[in-house]
Design an enzyme around this catalytic site. Structure first.
Site, PDB file in Angstrom:
ATOM      1  N   LYS A 119      17.964  49.341  44.304  1.00  0.00           N
ATOM      2  CA  LYS A 119      19.416  49.245  44.445  1.00  0.00           C
ATOM      3  C   LYS A 119      20.072  49.727  43.156  1.00  0.00           C
ATOM      4  CE  LYS A 119      23.345  46.268  45.046  1.00  0.00           C
ATOM      5  NZ  LYS A 119      23.879  46.694  43.741  1.00  0.00           N
ATOM      6  N   ASP A 133      11.851  53.919  30.191  1.00  0.00           N
ATOM      7  CA  ASP A 133      12.230  55.243  29.710  1.00  0.00           C
ATOM      8  C   ASP A 133      12.123  55.350  28.191  1.00  0.00           C
ATOM      9  OD1 ASP A 133      12.694  56.022  32.275  1.00  0.00           O
ATOM     10  OD2 ASP A 133      14.871  56.230  32.086  1.00  0.00           O
ATOM     11  N   SER A 167      18.408  45.832  41.231  1.00  0.00           N
ATOM     12  CA  SER A 167      19.649  46.119  40.524  1.00  0.00           C
ATOM     13  C   SER A 167      19.596  45.803  39.041  1.00  0.00           C
ATOM     14  CB  SER A 167      20.802  45.392  41.210  1.00  0.00           C
ATOM     15  OG  SER A 167      22.016  46.034  40.914  1.00  0.00           O
TER      16      SER A 167
END
Length: 441
Positions: free
Chosen positions: A323, A309, A298
Site C-alpha cells: 500500500k 534502499d 504503508s
C-alpha cells in the site's frame, strides 16, 4: 467464531494506512463544477427524494446521505472514506495512542466479553481483573446481546469516573463484582525485549507515541546489555497495518544518519514533498534486520523501504502488503472527517510500492501450523477491489502470508534473523553495504 479486539483498536479505522492530518477550519478549494456535473447532482437529488418518499419502509435520512458519500469515496479506492462523528472520534483515539478506560484487551467469546490480558499498572490490573475472566455485566447491564464494539464503548469513558463490572472466573463459586475508576490508558506502540545478545523491537502501529516508545525501548535494551556485547537489533514490522506518516519518518530517522527517507507525490506534478534524515544514528550503526510479511503495510513499508534502499538494514521475511498511498484526514463540520487519498509515496530509490510491496532481501517463509492449514492468511493491496494500480505493479501482485506464531521458539523468521545477527547463519545480503545505497537521482 472468536473476534479479537483491544480497547484501543475498537474501530479498526486506522487500517492499512499512512496518514497525514490537516488541522483547521473545515472546507477546501476545488475546481468549479461544470454544467454536466450539476445535472448529475440534480439527478441524485431527485433519486434521494424518491427514496425518502416511496421506499417500502421509511429510511433514515442521515444514513442515506452517509452511505451515498461513502459510495462515492469507496469508488475511488479502498482507503478513501467518510468518517462520521463516532468514526472520526475512534480514529483520533487510535492515532493518539491513549484514552480514558480500564486497561484491558478483550475478545468476544460465546456472547460474553473475555479478558485477554490486563495491561500492567492500569486500573483493571490494580482492581484484580485477571486474564481469562468473563465480563457478564457492565454497570448492571448484561453483556449478552451487546456487540463487542458496544461493550468496549461502555467500558471507555471519562477519566476518574467509576464503572462496575461483574466477572465470572474459572474456579470461583460466585460472580465477582468490582468497581474500577477509569484512568488515562497509554497503549505501548512498541514492545521490546532482549533475546540474549540481540535487542528485539516490535512496532505494533504508528501512533503519536511510536517514536517516543521506540527511543525508550532502545534505551532499556542498552541498560540490559552492555554495548560491547550487544550484537545488533531486530525491528519487527510484521502485522503492522501502518498509521501516521510523520511517525514512520521519525522511526526511519532513528537508524539513518543522512539522506532521503520518503517522498510523496500528489496529483499536481509540482506537488512533491521530501522527508530527509537528520544527522545521527541512534543505535550507532549496530547491525539491523527488519522483519516484514503480508501484514506489513504503508507506514511499515516506508520504514522498511528507506532502510533497505540506504542499505542500512537487511529485510527478512515475505512480500509486504503493497500500500503506497497517503490518506489526508480533513476535518469536516459536526466533528466528522474526510479520509482522502491525496498522494502516493516513493522509497529513496524512487520506487513506488503501490500494488507491489517491499521485496525482502532474504525470503523466509513462515509455515502455518497444522490446525490453521487451509485458511487464507494472504494479504495484499493488489487483491483489493478498486485499488490504485501502481507503476511497479506486475501480474505477481503484492502481499503474502500474514501469520506470526505466538511463541518465539516457533517463529522461523525471527529465529533466522537472530541467527544472522549472531553469525550462526550467513548470507550475502547481511550485513548490507551502505556504500551500495540505491538513491533516486
Amino acid at each position: 467464531m472468536i473476534r479479537k479486539l483491544s480497547l484501543l483498536f475498537a474501530g479498526a479505522l486506522m487500517g492499512a494506512s499512512a496518514m497525514s492530518v490537516v488541522y483547521g477550519a473545515p472546507g477546501s478549494t476545488a475546481n468549479a463544477a461544470g454544467s454536466e456535473t450539476y445535472r448529475q447532482l440534480a439527478i441524485f437529488g431527485d433519486i434521494f427524494e424518491r427514496v425518502r418518499a416511496q421506499y417500502v419502509t421509511p429510511p433514515d435520512d442521515k444514513s442515506l446521505v452517509e452511505n451515498a458519500i461513502n459510495g462515492m469515496l469507496t469508488s475511488l479506492d479502498p482507503h478513501s472514506s467518510y468518517l462520521n462523528q463516532d468514526a472520526a472520534k475512534d480514529m483520533r483515539v487510535q492515532t493518539k495512542g491513549e484514552f480514558g478506560g480500564l486497561g484491558i484487551e478483550v475478545t468476544m467469546e460465546n456472547d460474553l466479553i473475555k479478558v485477554i490480558t490486563p495491561m500492567d499498572e492500569t486500573p483493571a490490573a490494580r482492581a484484580g481483573v485477571l486474564a481469562g475472566d468473563l465480563i457478564a455485566e457492565i454497570d448492571g447491564q448484561e453483556v449478552r446481546g451487546l456487540s463487542l464494539n458496544e461493550a468496549v464503548e461502555k467500558m471507555r469513558g471519562l477519566v476518574n469516573t467509576p464503572i462496575d463490572l461483574t466477572l465470572i472466573r474459572d474456579g470461583a463459586t460466585e460472580p465477582i463484582k468490582v468497581t474500577i475508576i477509569r484512568d488515562v490508558i497509554k497503549v505501548k506502540a512498541v514492545r521490546f525485549r532482549v533475546e540474549g545478545d540481540v535487542g528485539y523491537l516490535k512496532i505494533n502501529s504508528f501512533t503519536e507515541k511510536t517514536y517516543d516508545d521506540l527511543q525508550a525501548g532502545i534505551e532499556a535494551i542498552r541498560k540490559q546489555v552492555p554495548d560491547d556485547q550487544l550484537k545488533g537489533y531486530v525491528l519487527d514490522l510484521r502485522l503492522n497495518p501502518g498509521g501516521l506518516l510523520d511517525q514512520a519518518v521519525s522511526v526511519s530517522d532513528t537508524f539513518l544518519d543522512r539522506g532521503e527517507i520518503v517522498s510523496t507525490r500528489g496529483r499536481d506534478p509540482q506537488d512533491v514533498s521530501r522527508f530527509d534524515a537528520r544527522p545521527g544514528d541512534f543505535v550507532n550503526g549496530k547491525p539491523l534486520i527488519v522483519l516484514v510479511n503480508g501484514g506489513s503495510a504503508s507506514a511499515s513499508e516506508i520504514v522498511a523501504g528507506a532502510l533497505q534502499d540506504h542499505r542500512r538494514a537487511t529485510v527478512v521475511g515475505t512480500q509486504s502488503f503493497g500500500k503506497g498511498s497517503v490518506q489526508t484526514i480533513i476535518p469536516l463540520a459536526e466533528n466528522g472527517a474526510l479520509r482522502l487519498t491525496t498522494a502516493l509515496y516513493y522509497t529513496p530509490a524512487g520506487k513506488s510500492i503501490q500494488g507491489k510491496g517491499i521485496t525482502p532481501d532474504i525470503k523466509v517463509d513462515q509455515p502455518l501450523p497444522d490446525e490453521l492449514k487451509g485458511r487464507d492468511f494472504n494479504r495484499g493491496e493488489s487483491d483489493l477491489r478498486g485499488h490504485i494500480k501502481g507503476v511497479e505493479e506486475s501480474d505477481e501482485g503484492s502481499g503474502s502470508a500474514s501469520y506470526v506464531p505466538p511463541e518465539a521458539k516457533d517463529d522461523i523468521q525471527l529465529q533466522y534473523a537472530l541467527d544472522l545477527v549472531r553469525g550462526a547463519k550467513t548470507d550475502a545480503a547481511f550485513p548490507p553495504n551502505p556504500d551500495k545505497a540505491v538513491m533516486n537521482q
